[in-house]
Design a protein around this motif. Structure first.
Motif, mmCIF file in Angstrom:
data_model
loop_
_atom_site.group_PDB
_atom_site.id
_atom_site.type_symbol
_atom_site.label_atom_id
_atom_site.label_comp_id
_atom_site.label_asym_id
_atom_site.label_seq_id
_atom_site.Cartn_x
_atom_site.Cartn_y
_atom_site.Cartn_z
ATOM 1 N N PHE A 267 10.972 122.678 125.907
ATOM 2 C CA PHE A 267 9.939 123.642 125.509
ATOM 3 C C PHE A 267 10.155 124.150 124.085
ATOM 4 C CE2 PHE A 267 9.607 124.234 130.239
ATOM 5 C CZ PHE A 267 8.342 123.643 130.332
ATOM 6 N N SER A 268 11.389 124.243 123.658
ATOM 7 C CA SER A 268 11.679 124.663 122.286
ATOM 8 C C SER A 268 11.129 123.634 121.297
ATOM 9 C CB SER A 268 13.176 124.839 122.082
ATOM 10 O OG SER A 268 13.458 125.178 120.733
ATOM 11 N N LYS A 269 11.339 122.364 121.608
ATOM 12 C CA LYS A 269 10.817 121.314 120.725
ATOM 13 C C LYS A 269 9.285 121.291 120.743
ATOM 14 C CE LYS A 269 14.891 118.337 121.156
ATOM 15 N NZ LYS A 269 15.425 117.057 121.694
ATOM 16 N N LEU A 270 8.712 121.504 121.930
ATOM 17 C CA LEU A 270 7.251 121.562 122.008
ATOM 18 C C LEU A 270 6.701 122.722 121.174
ATOM 19 C CD1 LEU A 270 6.431 120.826 125.770
ATOM 20 C CD2 LEU A 270 5.671 119.531 123.777
ATOM 21 N N GLY A 271 7.385 123.870 121.282
ATOM 22 C CA GLY A 271 6.935 125.024 120.508
ATOM 23 C C GLY A 271 6.959 124.753 119.019
ATOM 24 N N THR A 272 8.043 124.122 118.551
ATOM 25 C CA THR A 272 8.142 123.797 117.121
ATOM 26 C C THR A 272 7.035 122.833 116.706
ATOM 27 O OG1 THR A 272 10.538 124.102 117.153
ATOM 28 C CG2 THR A 272 9.623 122.786 115.350
ATOM 29 N N ASN A 273 6.791 121.830 117.547
ATOM 30 C CA ASN A 273 5.775 120.827 117.214
ATOM 31 C C ASN A 273 4.376 121.440 117.158
ATOM 32 O OD1 ASN A 273 3.753 118.563 118.247
ATOM 33 N ND2 ASN A 273 5.422 117.577 117.116
#
Length: 455
Positions: A267-273
């Motif tokens: 979810f952290s990577k999704l948020g950044t993307n």
């Protein structure tokens, strides 16, 4: 921005800078430094209302010419009116207006333009007072926007470069204003059949062409604004969703300890993307505003200027028709009196003088109709070239940028896919892998949208 192609060969170097705010009693206004370095040097300070005065004078002095319209905003509050943002925007708009006027083949040598660029304060104030109705129609303006509405209405005083200056006392102002209202009303009602001219077919076609342009450019300009707002909304929504993704993989205990779940990395990577995609949408919004919305607004103002030039020609013909009808009426009275000439020698002599005067005035006004018609036809050829090229360049630039942003969007979405790839650990035991969507009933044959919705 629209680029003028059919212009004079004169090199123009003009700037509008150094905005200064002034207060005289309760009156506050802004002046701008107008500097011309080419074709000749001059410098003067002018107010926004002075630019509006110049616009109105150009419409009268060079009737039939398509005079660029100065962009404006209505109902500006005092606080906003003197803000740095508005002043900077207005400086650019006024500079572009002057540049276009000075390169315009029908306007560059107008008497009012020379006065505007070169007159000192005293000469400038006297020039404004001497011109027929100019100062009254624009008002003192105090840098407000309401007076600028006159730019989009038909000027009806019929004055031209050759017209003598009229008195501008209070009585004459009221009389002139009432005359304009009456003329506008008669034109709007179509109560007078205009005199025919050899160019009627040409101008009927031109009127239809302009009406078609006007309707469609207004639709395009309005929808471009809607498009910019939609892209902005998309950017803001994606930013909110990115923030939600980032917070989804962690939570706080009562003692404020942050607990990160096994899904935190995903979810952290999704948020950044998604946040990056939001920023890309924001840049796309700014691009759409500057490369599509604003140029289309400019083109819409150019079509409005064309409509006003056509209306000015019609007004000139209206004035001639009215004068011709007055002459016909006098001639009818004279013919009746001549049937019994012995009883009305003085009246006949007076009417004969009136008829001669009306014929002379009518001949002068017919020359004005011819001058205005020819000027409009010349300027129309320039307009067609400029409008087509302006639209072409606007769309070419916007479409190129859209291709670039589309490629970046595709890359951004593709960057998400490895993050969302199902993990292999535990898959052999028939359990759903960690961080993958649950396998739906039916063995996972559901459609793509359903899978996406479960991520």
């Amino acid at each position: 921005m629209m680029t003028d192609i059919a212009v004079t060969n004169i090199a123009v170097d003009v700037t509008v800078t150094d905005a200064q705010h002034h207060e005289v009693g309760r009156n506050k206004y802004t002046t701008y430094l107008v500097e011309v370095l080419s074709p000749s040097k001059s410098a003067s300070r002018r107010r926004y209302s002075d630019f509006c005065w110049l616009y109105n004078r150009l419409v009268d002095e060079r009737a039939g010419a398509i005079v660029p319209i100065i962009p404006h905003k209505k109902a500006i509050s005092g606080k906003v009116r003197f803000s740095e943002e508005l002043v900077t925007e207005r400086q650019a708009q006024l500079q572009r207006f002057l540049f276009r006027v000075m390169q315009h083949p029908e306007l560059h040598d107008a008497p009012s333009l020379h006065t505007f660029l070169t007159a000192d304060y005293t000469m400038w104030e006297n020039a404004k007072k001497q011109q027929s109705g100019a100062s009254e129609s624009m008002g003192d303006e105090d840098d407000s926007e309401a007076s600028n509405d006159n730019m989009l209405s038909v000027t009806t005083d019929g004055s031209s470069a050759a017209s003598p200056a009229k008195p501008t006392g209070p009585g004459n102002r009221i009389s002139n204003w009432m005359g304009k209202v009456a003329t506008n009303a008669r034109m709007a009602m179509g109560s007078m059949q205009l005199e025919s001219t050899p160019d009627d077919d040409i101008f009927n076609d031109l009127h239809s062409y302009a009406a078609n342009l006007d309707g469609n450019i207004k639709i395009l300009a309005k929808d471009a604004t809607v498009l910019v707002a939609a892209i902005k909304a998309q950017s803001e929504t994606m930013e909110q969703m990115g923030a939600a993704f980032s917070e989804m993989g962690e939570y706080k205990l009562d003692n404020e300890i942050v607990v990160r779940t096994s899904s935190d990395s995903l979810f952290s990577k999704l948020g950044t993307n998604w946040n990056n995609l939001s920023k890309l949408s924001h840049f796309a919004q700014l691009s759409a505003q500057t490369k599509l919305d604003e140029p289309l607004q400019d083109l819409a103002r150019d079509v409005a200027a064309l409509q006003k030039a056509i209306a000015k020609r019609k007004h000139t013909l209206f004035l001639y028709t009215r004068k011709a009808n007055q002459g016909k009426a006098k001639m009818g009275q004279l013919d009746k009196l001549r049937e019994n000439a012995a009883n009305h020698p003085d009246k006949i002599a007076s009417l004969e003088g009136d008829v001669r005067t009306l014929k002379e005035e009518g001949a002068t006004m017919w020359k004005e109709v011819d001058t205005v018609s020819k000027r409009l036809q010349r300027d129309m050829e320039r307009f067609k070239i400029n409008f087509f090229e302006g639209m072409r360049k606007t769309l070419e630039t916007f479409h190129k940028v859209q291709v670039e942003y589309s490629e970046k969007y595709v890359q951004g979405w593709n960057d998400v896919l490895p993050i969302l790839a199902p993990a292999t650990a535990g898959a052999s035991q028939g359990e759903p892998p960690m961080n993958s969507p649950p396998v739906p009933p039916g063995g996972g044959d559901e459609d793509e949208d359903a899978i996406t919705a479960t991520i």
